[in-house]
Design a protein around this motif. Structure first.
Motif, PDB file in Angstrom:
ATOM      1  N   GLY A  94     -52.029  11.470 -30.578  1.00 29.64           N
ATOM      2  CA  GLY A  94     -51.520  10.585 -31.729  1.00 29.64           C
ATOM      3  C   GLY A  94     -49.742  10.392 -31.260  1.00 29.64           C
ATOM      4  N   TYR A  95     -49.421  10.346 -29.935  1.00 31.79           N
ATOM      5  CA  TYR A  95     -48.830   9.729 -28.698  1.00 31.79           C
ATOM      6  C   TYR A  95     -48.751   8.442 -27.947  1.00 31.79           C
ATOM      7  CZ  TYR A  95     -47.894  14.653 -29.797  1.00 31.79           C
ATOM      8  OH  TYR A  95     -47.680  15.570 -30.502  1.00 31.79           O
ATOM      9  N   ARG A  96     -47.661   7.477 -29.504  1.00 33.50           N
ATOM     10  CA  ARG A  96     -48.484   6.216 -28.901  1.00 33.50           C
ATOM     11  C   ARG A  96     -47.165   5.845 -27.745  1.00 33.50           C
ATOM     12  NH1 ARG A  96     -52.772   4.874 -30.120  1.00 33.50           N
ATOM     13  NH2 ARG A  96     -51.955   2.827 -30.589  1.00 33.50           N
ATOM     14  N   PHE A  97     -46.079   6.449 -27.951  1.00 33.52           N
ATOM     15  CA  PHE A  97     -44.608   6.191 -27.165  1.00 33.52           C
ATOM     16  C   PHE A  97     -45.278   6.485 -25.515  1.00 33.52           C
ATOM     17  CE2 PHE A  97     -43.480   5.200 -31.061  1.00 33.52           C
ATOM     18  CZ  PHE A  97     -43.165   4.290 -31.382  1.00 33.52           C
ATOM     19  N   VAL A  98     -45.659   6.199 -24.590  1.00 39.76           N
ATOM     20  CA  VAL A  98     -45.803   6.857 -23.461  1.00 39.76           C
ATOM     21  C   VAL A  98     -45.407   6.229 -22.159  1.00 39.76           C
ATOM     22  CG1 VAL A  98     -47.477   7.724 -21.376  1.00 39.76           C
ATOM     23  CG2 VAL A  98     -48.059   7.986 -24.559  1.00 39.76           C
ATOM     24  N   ALA A  99     -44.399   6.954 -21.437  1.00 39.95           N
ATOM     25  CA  ALA A  99     -44.208   6.103 -20.457  1.00 39.95           C
ATOM     26  C   ALA A  99     -43.779   6.517 -18.851  1.00 39.95           C
ATOM     27  CB  ALA A  99     -41.870   5.535 -20.618  1.00 39.95           C
ATOM     28  N   SER A 100     -44.135   6.146 -17.760  1.00 42.38           N
ATOM     29  CA  SER A 100     -44.710   6.539 -17.267  1.00 42.38           C
ATOM     30  C   SER A 100     -43.341   6.240 -15.272  1.00 42.38           C
ATOM     31  CB  SER A 100     -45.814   5.944 -16.267  1.00 42.38           C
ATOM     32  OG  SER A 100     -45.705   4.223 -15.652  1.00 42.38           O
ATOM     33  N   HIS A 101     -43.195   6.868 -14.532  1.00 45.43           N
ATOM     34  CA  HIS A 101     -42.349   7.218 -13.433  1.00 45.43           C
ATOM     35  C   HIS A 101     -42.275   7.081 -11.891  1.00 45.43           C
ATOM     36  CE1 HIS A 101     -39.244   6.670 -17.631  1.00 45.43           C
ATOM     37  NE2 HIS A 101     -39.582   7.261 -17.840  1.00 45.43           N
ATOM     38  N   ASP A 102     -42.179   6.587 -11.215  1.00 42.69           N
ATOM     39  CA  ASP A 102     -42.590   6.909  -9.451  1.00 42.69           C
ATOM     40  C   ASP A 102     -41.665   8.107  -8.954  1.00 42.69           C
ATOM     41  OD1 ASP A 102     -43.265   7.332  -7.130  1.00 42.69           O
ATOM     42  OD2 ASP A 102     -42.345   4.957  -6.322  1.00 42.69           O
ATOM     43  N   ALA A 103     -42.440   9.475  -8.956  1.00 35.98           N
ATOM     44  CA  ALA A 103     -41.448  10.431  -9.396  1.00 35.98           C
ATOM     45  C   ALA A 103     -41.227  10.724  -7.547  1.00 35.98           C
ATOM     46  CB  ALA A 103     -42.916  11.730  -9.335  1.00 35.98           C
ATOM     47  N   GLY A 104     -41.975   9.955  -6.740  1.00 38.12           N
ATOM     48  CA  GLY A 104     -41.157   9.375  -5.463  1.00 38.12           C
ATOM     49  C   GLY A 104     -39.962   9.025  -5.880  1.00 38.12           C
ATOM     50  N   GLY A 105     -39.273   8.334  -6.428  1.00 40.32           N
ATOM     51  CA  GLY A 105     -38.131   7.462  -6.781  1.00 40.32           C
ATOM     52  C   GLY A 105     -38.392   6.695  -5.722  1.00 40.32           C
ATOM     53  N   ALA A 147     -41.547  18.021  -4.565  1.00 46.24           N
ATOM     54  CA  ALA A 147     -41.359  19.971  -4.066  1.00 46.24           C
ATOM     55  C   ALA A 147     -40.230  19.369  -5.433  1.00 46.24           C
ATOM     56  CB  ALA A 147     -40.446  20.265  -3.121  1.00 46.24           C
ATOM     57  N   ALA A 148     -39.134  18.272  -5.302  1.00 43.24           N
ATOM     58  CA  ALA A 148     -37.909  18.398  -6.741  1.00 43.24           C
ATOM     59  C   ALA A 148     -38.814  16.817  -6.897  1.00 43.24           C
ATOM     60  CB  ALA A 148     -36.731  19.132  -6.463  1.00 43.24           C
ATOM     61  N   THR A 149     -38.451  16.579  -8.311  1.00 46.40           N
ATOM     62  CA  THR A 149     -38.707  15.404  -8.376  1.00 46.40           C
ATOM     63  C   THR A 149     -37.153  14.127  -8.256  1.00 46.40           C
ATOM     64  OG1 THR A 149     -40.022  16.087 -10.173  1.00 46.40           O
ATOM     65  CG2 THR A 149     -39.037  13.413 -10.232  1.00 46.40           C
ATOM     66  N   ALA A 150     -37.651  12.911  -7.575  1.00 48.57           N
ATOM     67  CA  ALA A 150     -36.078  12.255  -7.476  1.00 48.57           C
ATOM     68  C   ALA A 150     -36.066  11.306  -9.140  1.00 48.57           C
ATOM     69  CB  ALA A 150     -37.078  11.462  -6.016  1.00 48.57           C
ATOM     70  N   PRO A 151     -34.155  11.129  -8.426  1.00 51.31           N
ATOM     71  CA  PRO A 151     -34.279  10.428  -9.915  1.00 51.31           C
ATOM     72  C   PRO A 151     -34.948   9.424  -9.864  1.00 51.31           C
ATOM     73  CG  PRO A 151     -32.120  11.171  -8.172  1.00 51.31           C
ATOM     74  CD  PRO A 151     -33.814  11.315  -7.466  1.00 51.31           C
ATOM     75  N   THR A 152     -35.785   9.093 -11.197  1.00 47.52           N
ATOM     76  CA  THR A 152     -35.856   7.659 -11.291  1.00 47.52           C
ATOM     77  C   THR A 152     -35.018   6.737 -11.685  1.00 47.52           C
ATOM     78  OG1 THR A 152     -36.511   8.826 -13.442  1.00 47.52           O
ATOM     79  CG2 THR A 152     -37.834   8.919 -11.510  1.00 47.52           C
ATOM     80  N   ALA A 153     -33.940   7.126 -12.264  1.00 47.56           N
ATOM     81  CA  ALA A 153     -33.193   6.155 -13.402  1.00 47.56           C
ATOM     82  C   ALA A 153     -32.353   5.431 -12.052  1.00 47.56           C
ATOM     83  CB  ALA A 153     -31.950   6.973 -14.432  1.00 47.56           C
ATOM     84  N   GLU A 154     -32.121   4.009 -13.078  1.00 49.69           N
ATOM     85  CA  GLU A 154     -31.697   3.537 -11.920  1.00 49.69           C
ATOM     86  C   GLU A 154     -29.903   3.985 -11.887  1.00 49.69           C
ATOM     87  OE1 GLU A 154     -31.924  -0.304 -12.748  1.00 49.69           O
ATOM     88  OE2 GLU A 154     -34.139  -0.834 -12.563  1.00 49.69           O
ATOM     89  N   PRO A 155     -29.263   3.301 -10.237  1.00 47.61           N
ATOM     90  CA  PRO A 155     -27.706   3.932 -10.098  1.00 47.61           C
ATOM     91  C   PRO A 155     -26.986   2.954 -11.075  1.00 47.61           C
ATOM     92  CG  PRO A 155     -28.409   3.627  -8.483  1.00 47.61           C
ATOM     93  CD  PRO A 155     -29.554   3.745  -9.267  1.00 47.61           C
ATOM     94  N   GLU A 156     -25.688   2.770 -11.867  1.00 54.10           N
ATOM     95  CA  GLU A 156     -24.997   2.123 -12.664  1.00 54.10           C
ATOM     96  C   GLU A 156     -24.096   1.308 -12.100  1.00 54.10           C
ATOM     97  OE1 GLU A 156     -24.689   3.497 -16.746  1.00 54.10           O
ATOM     98  OE2 GLU A 156     -27.318   3.918 -16.948  1.00 54.10           O
ATOM     99  N   VAL A 157     -23.541   0.844 -12.255  1.00 54.95           N
ATOM    100  CA  VAL A 157     -22.424  -0.290 -12.318  1.00 54.95           C
ATOM    101  C   VAL A 157     -21.542   0.867 -13.342  1.00 54.95           C
ATOM    102  CG1 VAL A 157     -21.129  -2.404 -11.113  1.00 54.95           C
ATOM    103  CG2 VAL A 157     -23.170  -1.714 -10.147  1.00 54.95           C
ATOM    104  N   VAL A 158     -20.133   1.122 -12.703  1.00 63.13           N
ATOM    105  CA  VAL A 158     -19.452   1.338 -14.446  1.00 63.13           C
ATOM    106  C   VAL A 158     -17.479   0.775 -13.734  1.00 63.13           C
ATOM    107  CG1 VAL A 158     -18.445   3.216 -15.771  1.00 63.13           C
ATOM    108  CG2 VAL A 158     -20.626   3.832 -14.433  1.00 63.13           C
ATOM    109  N   ASP A 159     -17.868   0.096 -15.047  1.00 62.87           N
ATOM    110  CA  ASP A 159     -16.246  -0.296 -14.432  1.00 62.87           C
ATOM    111  C   ASP A 159     -16.030  -1.217 -13.522  1.00 62.87           C
ATOM    112  OD1 ASP A 159     -15.323   0.620 -16.600  1.00 62.87           O
ATOM    113  OD2 ASP A 159     -14.342   2.832 -15.828  1.00 62.87           O
ATOM    114  N   GLY A 160     -16.781  -1.905 -12.710  1.00 64.11           N
ATOM    115  CA  GLY A 160     -17.044  -2.759 -11.299  1.00 64.11           C
ATOM    116  C   GLY A 160     -17.074  -1.883 -10.285  1.00 64.11           C
TER     117      GLY A 160
END
Length: 229
Positions: A94-105, A147-160
């Motif tokens: 019943g879970y329709r929203f499934v997303a995947s990420h590369d655990a190696g970052g 052993a620890a999942t690498a960051p999957t979110a992209e780095p962001e440019v903040v205030d230039g």
């Protein structure tokens, strides 16, 4: 001489009036018999319809109670499963929203689900609202889960300002800076061509973290599995 002075004419008029009254009475009775009611019965029916219904139960104005919680299904334990089977299992539950990420970052896309396996899932298994998003961290079948999942979110440019790019995949870095600057990659382990960017890890960056974003960013890279110099 007028008709009322003539006895014969007067009698004829009276007979004609009586005949008309008789005909009208017969017609009225015939209609009453067809409808199955007499004038008295019609009056009683009208009076009954006008009178309030004493025996009719009063309608309840109480609204039905709202459900105390949203519908829940049971999210299965997907860790260790083939990604294709995990995807199908979550959706069947019943879970329709499934997303995947590369655990190696490394920022790799999962085009062929059966080539990947699940290393971690969020949220964990159990009865959960079906509207939740299920995130699966995956690696290829021939790889070990980190052993620890690498960051999957992209780095962001903040205030230039430049984000921290070190330890990120070259693919992830290029996605994060798209539209802002041109990324130049240099192999720190030799003079190899940097072709498949998901195979390369960023070790150095110029401009440094916190500096204004320039038109061009230089990054030093090594292949995954190698150590930064």
């Amino acid at each position: 001489m007028t008709w009322w002075r003539n006895p014969r004419q007067r009698l004829g008029v009276i007979c004609a009036v009586v005949a008309v009254l008789v005909i009208v009475g017969l017609v009225h009775r015939d209609r009453a018999e067809r409808t199955g009611s007499t004038p008295a019965e019609g009056a009683r029916v009208a009076a009954t319809a006008a009178a309030p219904a004493e025996s009719a139960p009063a309608r309840s104005t109480t609204l039905p109670a709202k459900p105390s919680s949203v519908p829940k299904h049971v999210l299965p334990d997907l860790v260790g499963a083939d990604f294709q089977q995990a995807w199908d299992g979550a959706r069947r539950a019943g879970y329709r929203f499934v997303a995947s990420h590369d655990a190696g970052g490394r920022g790799r896309r999962q085009f062929v689900f059966s080539n990947w396996k699940v290393c971690d899932q969020s949220p964990g298994p159990g009865p959960l609202a079906t509207g939740l998003r299920v995130d699966l961290d995956v690696v290829r079948h021939d790889e070990k889960c980190p052993a620890a999942t690498a960051p999957t979110a992209e780095p962001e440019v903040v205030d230039g300002r430049m984000p921290d790019l070190n330890g990120r995949s070259l693919t992830v870095v290029r996605r994060a800076l798209r539209g802002d600057t041109h990324v130049k990659a240099r192999d720190l382990g030799g003079s190899r061509l940097v072709l498949i960017e998901t195979h390369w890890l960023v070790c150095t960056q110029r401009p440094a973290q916190g500096a204004p974003v320039s038109d061009s960013v230089d990054v030093g890279v090594v292949k995954y599995g190698e150590h930064c110099p």
